[in-house]
Design an enzyme around this catalytic site. Sequence first.
Site, PDB file in Angstrom:
ATOM      1  N   SER A  99       0.732  -1.173   0.231  1.00  0.00           N
ATOM      2  CA  SER A  99      -0.003   0.043   0.145  1.00  0.00           C
ATOM      3  C   SER A  99       0.882   1.222   0.022  1.00  0.00           C
ATOM      4  O   SER A  99       0.270   2.298  -0.404  1.00  0.00           O
ATOM      5  CB  SER A  99      -0.969  -0.028   1.381  1.00  0.00           C
ATOM      6  OG  SER A  99      -0.264  -0.062   2.269  1.00  0.00           O
ATOM      7  N   ASP A 110      -3.947   7.604   8.342  1.00  0.00           N
ATOM      8  CA  ASP A 110      -4.548   6.673   9.312  1.00  0.00           C
ATOM      9  C   ASP A 110      -3.866   5.996  10.071  1.00  0.00           C
ATOM     10  O   ASP A 110      -2.901   6.576  10.310  1.00  0.00           O
ATOM     11  CB  ASP A 110      -5.377   5.513   8.453  1.00  0.00           C
ATOM     12  CG  ASP A 110      -4.724   4.990   7.368  1.00  0.00           C
ATOM     13  OD1 ASP A 110      -3.309   4.747   7.732  1.00  0.00           O
ATOM     14  OD2 ASP A 110      -4.979   4.574   6.222  1.00  0.00           O
ATOM     15  N   HIS A 156      -0.593   4.466   7.345  1.00  0.00           N
ATOM     16  CA  HIS A 156      -0.358   5.172   6.151  1.00  0.00           C
ATOM     17  C   HIS A 156      -0.020   6.491   6.292  1.00  0.00           C
ATOM     18  O   HIS A 156      -0.884   7.272   6.713  1.00  0.00           O
ATOM     19  CB  HIS A 156      -1.419   4.869   5.065  1.00  0.00           C
ATOM     20  CG  HIS A 156      -1.538   3.446   4.887  1.00  0.00           C
ATOM     21  ND1 HIS A 156      -2.853   2.872   5.140  1.00  0.00           N
ATOM     22  CD2 HIS A 156      -0.758   2.540   4.261  1.00  0.00           C
ATOM     23  CE1 HIS A 156      -2.766   1.528   4.995  1.00  0.00           C
ATOM     24  NE2 HIS A 156      -1.821   1.144   4.195  1.00  0.00           N
TER      25      HIS A 156
END
Length: 640
Positions: A35, A310, A313
């Site tokens: 990610s 978050d 991330h």
Amino acid sequence: MLKPYKSLAAAIALASLPVTSSAMPYSQFIVFGDSLSDSGQFPDAGSPLLVGNPTGGTRFTNRTGPNYLSNNTEYFDLVGTQRLAAQLGLQALASTPVLPQALTGNPDGTNYAVGGYRTEQVLASITTTSQTVIPVGQPGAGTVLRSRQGYLAQFSAADPNALFYVNGGGNDVLQFVVTDQATAAAAAANLVAGVAALQAAGARTIIVSDLPDVGMTPAGFASGFRAAWSTASGLFNDELGRQLTALGGNVIRLNYRGLLSEVQGDLALFGFDPLVAQTNVCFSGSSCLADPTWGIGGTTPNPNRLMFNDGVHPTGAVQQISADYIYSLLSAPWEVGLLPEMALSSLIGHQQQLQSQVQEQWQAGGQWRSFVVANGMRREFEQNTAVAEGDSDALGLTLGGSYRLNDQWRVGLALGLQSQQLETQTDSEYDLSSYLLSGFAQFQQDRLWANGSVSVGHLDYQNLERQFALGITERTEKGDSDGQLYALSARIGYDLANAGTGWQVSPFISADFARIDVDGYRESGNRSTALNFADQQRDSQRLGLGLQLSHQLTSSSQLFAEISREREFKDDPQQLRMGLNSVANNSFELQGYTPQGGQTLASFGVSHRVGSELGLSASYNFRGTEDRQHGLNLSLSWDW
């Protein structure tokens, strides 16, 4: 369909990234990972109408402002790999393979990173199959939304001119796959196997990211697993470094963990709120506590004031720091590789001063001539493949003398002192003090003439200050070095003009050899961005063909000029070996300056004798094609 202004806003967001206009040494940018580098593999649930959406799908960072809403008006900010691609002038648009190209307008790109990937999935995306699969912990976890051939399954050979990027390991830690030394070794082995497969297929330049401290995240704080995740990520990094060292090859190992530690150590410098416990709170409130001031529901929402969007991330601001960090490593040889060129500029300027002396009228037989030359020089480096744009300015002084042995021979000696400074477009500065000693000889017999010189020099590189962006701030890394040069130069010509006309019209052939050695050096300190550079050797072998002219205006005044064309036979791209001070047992080669194969040279000047002893002269010299060197010399001589 999207309203025109919505597509325009997204396009403007991409266009605002710094994009270089110069040619890069890389043909494409190919990304594998999780990610942290996923450029939009999943559809954006908040923006279901994706026709013409230039930014792709979901990315694991904050949305762009001003309201940060998932209502198809504000897309996700770009991740670091997209930003780096834009800086390199390569593919920056996301690819959204879950949805058909006819709907998104975006074909499959060269980014194979998928949010939620563990290291074995990163390996599979390189060697077998890349699957867009809903990550663990999400509704429908494990559902495969789309499969795609892995890079080496689709292309049996890797593009040798491409830049490859590999990251992973975070999900292995978060999902408790990595818990001890053995499991850390197994997870690291997956990434190393992917790197080995790329190398075996022909990949020449591969970036491998280390793992940030997963425990020092808002999710680590909220879950209570901070200590466990920090330990696990440290074990993974140790194993990754050990195995990559054993593998070898041209691998750039990052110190991203150290970089983020430096950011956390000086939050205000990078634009983050120093009064906020940045590793405990986030912007979106997803899997973490939203900051009451800067969070999306806070009094003044602003993700650029926070490090995390978050639980794990980073925000777009941190993604920019990450891109700038990698770009600073890739672009370093484009500047440091110019150090030998600075020395060559000094040498050529020195030789041009000697040539001006050679073209003046000789003193009487058995006499000495002393001379002093003040000179200014400017070298303009054009932005080009692996070359930084910059200007090098120098001032110098040459002291010398010659003795006329007889009608045919004159010999001399000259000492050149020069101070030079190169400043690049990024405000980097590199200083050079050069000390050159040359012996020269001239021969003339009727219409035939020849001259030659031998030069040696000491190079003192001081205040080597490499400056680059890190997000909203700039950083400077400093070092010093030394060097040496050796050179031979020769010309032979034939005068076509008849005696008594006051003219000399001489076609000539020139041959030049130079060797420049710049000692390796380390930038000061052990920061994540500090580099060490190996020795550099620059050889120059040139042949030229030209025409030399002079005209005796009066018995005491003379005009002289010449024009020629040179061919450089040592014009292969220079390679510079380097490494990060903070990453042990790792060095890599990157492309630096490529010498120009041919150059045009021109000069003109005037000399005037005052009485029988004193002489004055001035000359201008030009050299170059794309890169240009200008020189101005003012000379005073006296015979005795």
